[in-house]
Design a protein around this motif. Structure first.
Motif, PDB file in Angstrom:
ATOM      1  N   ARG A  14       0.911  -1.174   0.117  1.00  0.00           N
ATOM      2  CA  ARG A  14       0.197   0.016   0.188  1.00  0.00           C
ATOM      3  C   ARG A  14       0.972   1.272   0.008  1.00  0.00           C
ATOM      4  N   PRO A  15       0.505   2.316  -0.638  1.00  0.00           N
ATOM      5  CA  PRO A  15       1.581   3.130  -0.905  1.00  0.00           C
ATOM      6  C   PRO A  15       2.023   4.145   0.479  1.00  0.00           C
ATOM      7  N   ALA A  16       1.026   4.155   1.478  1.00  0.00           N
ATOM      8  CA  ALA A  16       1.282   5.063   2.311  1.00  0.00           C
ATOM      9  C   ALA A  16       2.303   4.094   3.357  1.00  0.00           C
ATOM     10  N   LEU A  17       1.751   2.924   3.500  1.00  0.00           N
ATOM     11  CA  LEU A  17       2.521   1.915   4.401  1.00  0.00           C
ATOM     12  C   LEU A  17       3.843   1.528   3.739  1.00  0.00           C
ATOM     13  N   ALA A  18       3.680   1.630   2.435  1.00  0.00           N
ATOM     14  CA  ALA A  18       5.243   1.146   1.735  1.00  0.00           C
ATOM     15  C   ALA A  18       6.187   2.280   2.245  1.00  0.00           C
ATOM     16  N   MET A  19       5.842   3.512   2.019  1.00  0.00           N
ATOM     17  CA  MET A  19       6.605   4.643   2.223  1.00  0.00           C
ATOM     18  C   MET A  19       7.024   4.747   3.888  1.00  0.00           C
ATOM     19  N   ALA A  20       6.246   4.357   4.511  1.00  0.00           N
ATOM     20  CA  ALA A  20       6.435   4.306   6.159  1.00  0.00           C
ATOM     21  C   ALA A  20       7.503   3.213   6.321  1.00  0.00           C
ATOM     22  N   SER A  21       7.331   2.157   5.642  1.00  0.00           N
ATOM     23  CA  SER A  21       8.355   0.952   5.663  1.00  0.00           C
ATOM     24  C   SER A  21       9.628   1.466   5.511  1.00  0.00           C
TER      25      SER A  21
END
Lengths: 310, 267
Positions: A170-177
């Motif tokens: 998921r875009p937001a989760l991927a960035m956070a990861s």
């Protein structure tokens, strides 16, 4: 240097005679390194600039000046705009996390306690281990099917194991990861630098403050932290520059996906210039890194300079 | 801060730091058929054997050792005399040169990847290990220069003067007196350069194309996609490939910390 006046006078004529020969030797000793750096770093940078205003692909032989054509096509592409924004988010977010954590960690590691040497060494480990290894470990931990994080969270009834969070999907989760993993990688380095800064602060100052009745936090914010400003700047400068130009974590964890949501400028330049074989456009993208880096470096050096003067 | 509160801060960090490395190491002993289970019923060495079969991984470790070792040696050979010149011979504008070198080395590697690719192709060094050592060294020399200048400045200036008075030429004083005394600093700088070269991915993945010339980061990054091996084998390969550099870090940990901090304080 503690040299008496008389000694200095005796030394002066001898030194003056020696200077020209020593200086010539100095230049001779210094030039190989300088020439090497200029030839293999300076020259390629100039070439990269020429590429960015030319028409060069991996297969092409000739060179044709096309002016700002590459830059225009780069700026117009939505991927580039996305990557530019992502680069800033990625760099700022991870550096804030890194500096705060490294600060706390350096404070803790300054204390003498049993096992401190071991802890110091273990914290340095992520920096020594190849980042590809760390990133692979994280990729596995955040895996869509076998994620151990999801499994633990499910045991705690925080997530549904049959509809788990897609950490890298998921875009937001991927960035956070990606930000979390990059911070994981950078904290050790910053910690060591900050620790060095901490140990160079005379112990008497915080102790005097404590005697005068200042609490831990007050001592920290009003004495220790201001005195650490120059060294924090060094750590921050290195961190920002490194983060802004590095693509390893992004490349291994997400390859810029999903839908370019974690694409940063270096990984975009790599995909365009190397994987896509469009050297000119790749060079143009990476040229966008340069003015930003120069600005950051100049700013940081000025801040560091001022901090030293005050 | 009391030792206890120091531990309360350090412990969660340690867990966070070691989780991926430890979990990967554990996964490498995990039987492939049991991956869906939260914990394995028994541990196995099969994955390590599978990772080593074919010799690709051993080859990558050897390549990385050669490249990193050569880079460290070359960077020290270039940086040590230059650092001595800046620290003791009073090269005019030495500080400016030092700052300039460091500034250049901060430029994004990706920007120079394309020109270097063309240059290496012209020199027929593309897809060779020396073709990787050359650019690695140019990125390492500024760092080594920075660290070693600090090392030479930290040595008492009286040592250099005494050697000169006793009849050493400046070069002799450097070679016979200062260089041996700077050995710890040299080891540190060499180690940092070694680690940098060992971990570098971008140039390695760009300049090397033959599987037999891959370095460790490239081999690991391309592992799964190419051979379609199960993840446990990749985990085993990663763990095995990291062992050498971790061993080096264990042996030299004091040096690493000392070197990083020396450079930082001088900065």
């Amino acid at each position: 240097m503690a040299v008496t006046g008389a000694a200095l006078e005796r030394e002066a004529p001898r030194r003056r005679r020696r200077v020209s020969g020593a200086t010539r030797l100095g230049v001779a000793l210094f030039s190989p390194a300088l020439v090497y750096i200029l030839a293999l770093l300076g020259l390629p940078l100039v070439l990269a600039f020429l590429y960015s205003v030319g028409d060069v692909t991996v297969g092409s032989v000739g060179y044709e000046f096309v002016g700002l054509e590459n830059f225009r096509s780069v700026v117009e592409s939505p991927s580039f705009r996305r990557a530019l924004v992502n680069s800033f988010v990625f760099t700022i977010a991870s550096q804030v996390i890194v500096i705060v954590c490294a600060n706390a960690l350096a404070l803790a590691l300054r204390e003498r306690f049993r096992g401190r040497g071991l802890v110091r060494f273990l914290i340095l480990l992520p920096w020594v281990a190849p980042i590809s290894l760390g990133a692979i470990g994280w990729k596995w931990i955040l895996d869509s099917i076998y994620s151990v994080v999801n499994w633990v969270l499910a045991k705690m009834h925080l997530v549904n194991l049959f509809d788990p969070p897609m950490w890298l999907g998921r875009p937001a989760l991927a960035m956070a990861s990606v930000i979390a993993v990059h911070s994981w990688r950078m904290i050790p380095f910053s910690t060591v630098i900050l620790l060095a800064g901490l140990t160079s602060i005379p112990k008497e100052l915080p102790e005097a403050a404590a005697v005068d009745g200042a609490g831990f936090w007050r001592t920290h914010f009003e004495i220790t932290l201001p005195m650490m400003r120059p060294i924090i700047n060094v750590a921050l400068l290195f961190g920002v520059v490194f983060t802004f130009t590095d693509m390893t974590v992004v490349y291994i964890l997400t390859r810029g996906g999903p839908y370019d949501s974690t694409q940063v400028l270096p990984s975009l330049a790599f995909q365009t210039g190397v994987l896509g074989s469009d050297l000119a456009e790749g060079a143009a993208i990476s040229m966008f890194l340069v003015p930003i880096l120069v600005a950051v470096a100049a700013l940081m050096l000025r801040v560091a300079h001022r901090a030293e003067v005050v | 801060m009391s030792p206890r509160s120091a531990w309360t801060i350090a412990l969660p960090y340690l867990a966070f730091f070691l989780l991926p490395l430890g979990w990967l190491a554990l996964t490498s002993f995990w039987p492939d058929a049991e991956l869906a289970r939260p914990l394995p019923s028994h541990l196995t060495l099969e994955n390590h054997a599978a990772a080593l079969s074919g010799g690709g991984l051993a080859r990558a470790v050897l390549n990385s050792l050669l490249v990193s070792g050569a880079t460290a040696a070359l960077a020290l050979a270039l940086a040590a005399p230059a650092a001595f010149a800046v620290a003791r011979l009073g090269v005019r504008g030495g500080r400016a040169l030092l700052g300039g070198a460091l500034a250049i080395s901060m430029f994004p590697p990706i920007a120079t990847a394309a020109p270097l690719y063309t240059a290496l192709r012209a020199a027929r060094l593309l897809d060779t290990l020396p073709g990787l050592v050359a650019p690695y060294t140019s990125f390492s020399v500024p760092l080594a220069l920075w660290l070693l200048t600090g090392t030479f400045r930290a040595l008492p200036v009286e040592l250099y003067r005494a050697a000169r008075v006793d009849g050493c030429t400046p070069l002799g004083a450097f070679r016979r007196v200062l260089l041996p005394l700077a050995a710890p600093g040299l080891a540190t700088a060499g180690l940092l350069v070694f680690v940098f070269a060992w971990n570098e991915l971008l140039y390695a993945v760009t300049f090397l194309t033959s599987p037999s010339r891959r370095t460790v980061p490239v081999a690991l990054a391309l592992f799964g996609g190419e051979f379609r091996d199960p993840f446990v084998v990749l985990a085993a390969a990663s763990t095995l490939a990291t062992a050498p550099v971790v061993a080096i870090a264990v042996l030299f940990q004091r040096r690493v910390v000392a070197g990083l901090t020396a450079g930082a304080v001088k900065g």
